[in-house]
Write a protein that holds these residues in place. Sequence first.
Motif, PDB file in Angstrom:
ATOM      1  N   VAL A 170      67.716  91.524  30.868  1.00  0.00           N
ATOM      2  CA  VAL A 170      66.512  90.709  31.013  1.00  0.00           C
ATOM      3  C   VAL A 170      66.794  89.291  30.535  1.00  0.00           C
ATOM      4  O   VAL A 170      67.215  89.087  29.397  1.00  0.00           O
ATOM      5  CB  VAL A 170      65.342  91.310  30.214  1.00  0.00           C
ATOM      6  N   LEU A 171      66.551  88.330  31.422  1.00  0.00           N
ATOM      7  CA  LEU A 171      66.712  86.928  31.042  1.00  0.00           C
ATOM      8  C   LEU A 171      65.501  86.415  30.281  1.00  0.00           C
ATOM      9  O   LEU A 171      65.632  85.571  29.396  1.00  0.00           O
ATOM     10  CB  LEU A 171      66.941  86.070  32.289  1.00  0.00           C
ATOM     11  N   GLY A 172      64.322  86.899  30.652  1.00  0.00           N
ATOM     12  CA  GLY A 172      63.121  86.439  29.977  1.00  0.00           C
ATOM     13  C   GLY A 172      61.878  87.084  30.546  1.00  0.00           C
ATOM     14  O   GLY A 172      61.901  87.695  31.627  1.00  0.00           O
ATOM     15  N   ILE A 173      60.791  86.976  29.810  1.00  0.00           N
ATOM     16  CA  ILE A 173      59.493  87.521  30.199  1.00  0.00           C
ATOM     17  C   ILE A 173      58.483  86.382  30.188  1.00  0.00           C
ATOM     18  O   ILE A 173      58.501  85.539  29.282  1.00  0.00           O
ATOM     19  CB  ILE A 173      59.057  88.628  29.221  1.00  0.00           C
ATOM     20  N   SER A 174      57.624  86.344  31.178  1.00  0.00           N
ATOM     21  CA  SER A 174      56.606  85.298  31.230  1.00  0.00           C
ATOM     22  C   SER A 174      55.320  85.890  31.790  1.00  0.00           C
ATOM     23  O   SER A 174      55.320  86.955  32.418  1.00  0.00           O
ATOM     24  CB  SER A 174      57.064  84.118  32.089  1.00  0.00           C
ATOM     25  N   LYS A 175      54.213  85.181  31.557  1.00  0.00           N
ATOM     26  CA  LYS A 175      52.914  85.634  32.051  1.00  0.00           C
ATOM     27  C   LYS A 175      52.451  84.702  33.154  1.00  0.00           C
ATOM     28  O   LYS A 175      52.410  83.477  32.990  1.00  0.00           O
ATOM     29  CB  LYS A 175      51.889  85.659  30.919  1.00  0.00           C
ATOM     30  N   GLN A 176      52.122  85.299  34.305  1.00  0.00           N
ATOM     31  CA  GLN A 176      51.629  84.558  35.447  1.00  0.00           C
ATOM     32  C   GLN A 176      50.262  85.127  35.816  1.00  0.00           C
ATOM     33  O   GLN A 176      50.174  86.165  36.476  1.00  0.00           O
ATOM     34  CB  GLN A 176      52.603  84.670  36.629  1.00  0.00           C
ATOM     35  N   GLY A 177      49.190  84.465  35.364  1.00  0.00           N
ATOM     36  CA  GLY A 177      47.851  84.999  35.573  1.00  0.00           C
ATOM     37  C   GLY A 177      47.677  86.275  34.781  1.00  0.00           C
ATOM     38  O   GLY A 177      47.911  86.323  33.580  1.00  0.00           O
ATOM     39  N   GLY A 178      47.296  87.346  35.464  1.00  0.00           N
ATOM     40  CA  GLY A 178      47.134  88.636  34.801  1.00  0.00           C
ATOM     41  C   GLY A 178      48.344  89.530  34.934  1.00  0.00           C
ATOM     42  O   GLY A 178      48.269  90.725  34.656  1.00  0.00           O
ATOM     43  N   THR A 179      49.484  88.969  35.346  1.00  0.00           N
ATOM     44  CA  THR A 179      50.694  89.746  35.588  1.00  0.00           C
ATOM     45  C   THR A 179      51.820  89.288  34.666  1.00  0.00           C
ATOM     46  O   THR A 179      51.969  88.095  34.400  1.00  0.00           O
ATOM     47  CB  THR A 179      51.143  89.603  37.055  1.00  0.00           C
ATOM     48  N   ILE A 180      52.611  90.241  34.184  1.00  0.00           N
ATOM     49  CA  ILE A 180      53.800  89.939  33.397  1.00  0.00           C
ATOM     50  C   ILE A 180      55.014  89.989  34.322  1.00  0.00           C
ATOM     51  O   ILE A 180      55.222  90.966  35.041  1.00  0.00           O
ATOM     52  CB  ILE A 180      53.981  90.937  32.240  1.00  0.00           C
ATOM     53  N   GLU A 181      55.813  88.925  34.311  1.00  0.00           N
ATOM     54  CA  GLU A 181      57.025  88.866  35.128  1.00  0.00           C
ATOM     55  C   GLU A 181      58.248  89.004  34.231  1.00  0.00           C
ATOM     56  O   GLU A 181      58.394  88.270  33.249  1.00  0.00           O
ATOM     57  CB  GLU A 181      57.086  87.559  35.904  1.00  0.00           C
ATOM     58  N   THR A 182      59.104  89.949  34.590  1.00  0.00           N
ATOM     59  CA  THR A 182      60.344  90.192  33.860  1.00  0.00           C
ATOM     60  C   THR A 182      61.503  89.792  34.764  1.00  0.00           C
ATOM     61  O   THR A 182      61.715  90.387  35.825  1.00  0.00           O
ATOM     62  CB  THR A 182      60.466  91.670  33.455  1.00  0.00           C
ATOM     63  N   ARG A 183      62.263  88.781  34.365  1.00  0.00           N
ATOM     64  CA  ARG A 183      63.348  88.246  35.184  1.00  0.00           C
ATOM     65  C   ARG A 183      64.679  88.855  34.741  1.00  0.00           C
ATOM     66  O   ARG A 183      65.020  88.844  33.549  1.00  0.00           O
ATOM     67  CB  ARG A 183      63.413  86.725  35.060  1.00  0.00           C
TER      68      ARG A 183
END
Length: 427
Positions: A170-183
């Motif tokens: 995992v490179l990083g985690i971010s929040k986009q609106g009501g969704t969590i994005e795991t890259r």
Amino acid sequence: MAAINQDMRIAVITGAAAAGRINRPGLIHSKIVSVARECRTLPGITNDMPFNEKTKSTVFDTAIIGGLANYWGQQFVRYQEGDPWPRQTFESYQDYLDACAYIESLFVCTPGRDCQAQGFRHATNSDYVFLAPNLLVGTPTFPNADFRAMETAVLLRISELNAERFDGSVLGISKQGGTIETRLDSGECIRSERVLIAAGVVGSLRLVMRSCPEVHGVQFADHVPHMVYFLPKPGALSLKRIDGLNHFNVLTVEQQTAGMTTMFASLYRMSCSSIGLILASLGLPPILPSVRPPWLVDMITPAQIWTKKTIARYQIDRNAKVARFSDYPDRKTDPIFREFVSFLRKFGLVLASSTTDPGFGFHFHDGRVTLDNANYHPVNAFIRDYFDGAVQVVDAAALPEIGSRPPALTSMANAYASVKSLHATSI
């Protein structure tokens, strides 16, 4: 994973594809080197970082399914009621014991039990308790999984959950609106409602730092043991486990006071280890996997000793090339350790003592983050607030303190109860 709801769609990111990406192979702990050779696989570590002091050790991320438990997390030990069991998670001590019992049911362990008759001769009236270590040896499906016991259990649960498995990092985690994005490092992006972080304490803290640009650095504690090398008098010490298991972790000696373990010592029978472990500890290639060393090595009995004072603290700063340590334990000022060494001298010769190198205690816990390099915040509380409750750290980084006994079982019970509570309140 044992507490995750099977009705949910699950993605499991293992990080296992990073195994063997090591910058400084000469600094790998001998147990990792020898076990990797035993299992004929790459060392399951990556992102190794040395200390800024002149030490022969490093901190690193685990890159193996099941983490460090595949190397030396074989002991399952419940904490006593006076020990620091996770009171922030459980409503009562009995609830803690129930969670431990459930975790134990997922594995096969040796019948660790009181064995005064096995221990030091004529020492039954001492202040110490002698136990056969309760060791993780397999799972109900694969009772002899040995070093692969934790990996086997995790893979089984992934299959039961019908989860989609990703072996990237995992490179990083971010929040986009009501969704969590795991890259991921593969370029993939996984979108979800919730993320549970259990990447090992170092890996979890580094992930938090990559995901939160406000974080200047991370810090964690390690329960590093003192080492003693002991030459017992003839007949003073039995080096056979009472349950008949030929394992090098042969005897536990504890000092207990008012329902609390104030000292935990593991004694080892080296002839029951791999010769590769001994060679690796001497800095030699760990050749001849699965070959046992000669009985002569049992003339010296190594012992690892944990007390309430064997705690160190490490820090990794953003963009740093080295790690730092502080609060390193001093065995000369540890009265419980010195008392136990005096006890050993009644039964033989103490040849030498030392303290484990920084980073190699492997009882990591108490993860913290700092935004200003002055004030520190518990990592789980910080990450929950940062992602509005959608992201939670559930491994040992969430334990604010641990006792002198090994923390593996307690950490897993804490994670199980934490995830189970999430389902009850918000899913």
